[in-house]
Design a protein around this motif. Structure first.
Motif: not given
Length: 301
Positions: A179-184
């Motif tokens: 996962v490069i960028l998580n949900y935020s």
């Protein structure tokens, strides 16, 4: 001498005057004689010229003037005229021949016209028959298409009815990768390509180009579109107000309306768009509840 001339001046003047008059008279007479002689010579030449031309004129008159023609020549002229001039019989014969030819030509034209009309009518009849056959086939084809559509609609509706998703449902990973960028959506995260912080409504999962992307849950494809940020994007209805979005794809294997079972491939990873050039090739995976993004990690196995 002076005295002499003084005494005889009148006599001398008289002599000079008479001498001048005599000289002038002589010149006049001489000129007149010369002119008369020239006139006589001119008249004589004209007479000789006229005498020399008279035989030629007479011969020309014999050829030109019909009144001077001999009787034999008049007969010859009459005979020649009768030979050249067509008789009334010849005219009638030519007229009859022309009339027969025109009648024959008109008959030929009528025959060809009748044949052409018959051929045109035959073609028109064939076209009409073909059109009627096509019209008869069209309803059959339309009915078949309608039946196919109805069958597809029925199958889709059954699949739609069978769709069910809840907070207890587990999602499978659509792609094996980091996962490069998580949900935020609570706080911003840094996007390297954009060089800025912003909210992230999806999971950005690293992958290689041409890696297969699988359905995380059973669903029905409701939209296939493309945009600048996520490229080719597939949206699937999971049921109960839930939907999943798959972005950065290529070579989608299904069409809109198709139902895809969980674990089946949807498409393949494509080259990243300009919004993710630094992050590299990846899968954009978003989960929605009533069109609002939610955290997919809470549903992952």
């Amino acid at each position: 001498m002076r005295r002499f001339f003084q005494q005889k001046q009148y006599a001398i003047a008289s002599l000079v005057l008479f001498a001048a008059i005599a000289a002038m008279t002589g010149v006049y007479v001489s000129n007149r004689i010369t002119n008369e002689r020239q006139e006589q010579e001119l008249a004589q030449k004209q007479q000789e010229l006229a005498d020399s031309r008279s035989p030629v004129e007479n011969s020309m008159d014999q050829f030109v003037n019909p009144a001077k023609l001999p009787e034999e020549q008049e007969e010859d002229l009459t005979s020649v005229t009768s030979i050249i001039k067509p008789t009334e019989t010849d005219k009638e014969q030519k007229t009859d021949d022309t009339g027969e030819q025109s009648d024959t030509a008109s008959q030929d034209l009528d025959a060809s016209g009748d044949a052409k009309k018959a051929q045109d009518s035959k073609k028109a009849q064939n076209k009409q028959n073909a059109g009627s056959q096509t019209k008869q086939q069209e309803p059959v084809q339309e009915d078949k298409k309608t039946e196919d559509k109805q069958q597809d609609t029925a199958a889709n509706s059954k699949a739609a009815v069978a769709l069910s998703f809840s907070p207890d449902t587990d999602l499978t990973w659509p792609l094996q990768g980091d996962v490069i960028l998580n949900y935020s959506m609570d706080q911003t995260v840094y996007f390297a390509t954009l060089d800025q912080y912003k909210y992230n409504p999806a999971l950005i999962i690293a992958g290689k180009v041409n890696d297969p992307v699988n359905a995380a849950a059973t669903g029905r494809i409701t939209d296939i579109s493309a945009n600048e940020e996520t490229g080719v994007t597939v949206t699937m209805d999971l049921g109960d107000g839930y939907s999943a979005v798959y972005g950065q794809l290529k070579e989608v294997l299904y069409k809109e309306g198709a139902t895809v079972e969980a674990g089946n491939a949807i498409g393949y990873i494509a080259e990243p768009t300009k919004y993710y050039s630094v992050e590299g090739s990846n899968l954009y995976f978003e989960l929605l509840k009533d069109q609002e993004p939610i955290d997919p990690m809470q549903y992952m196995q």
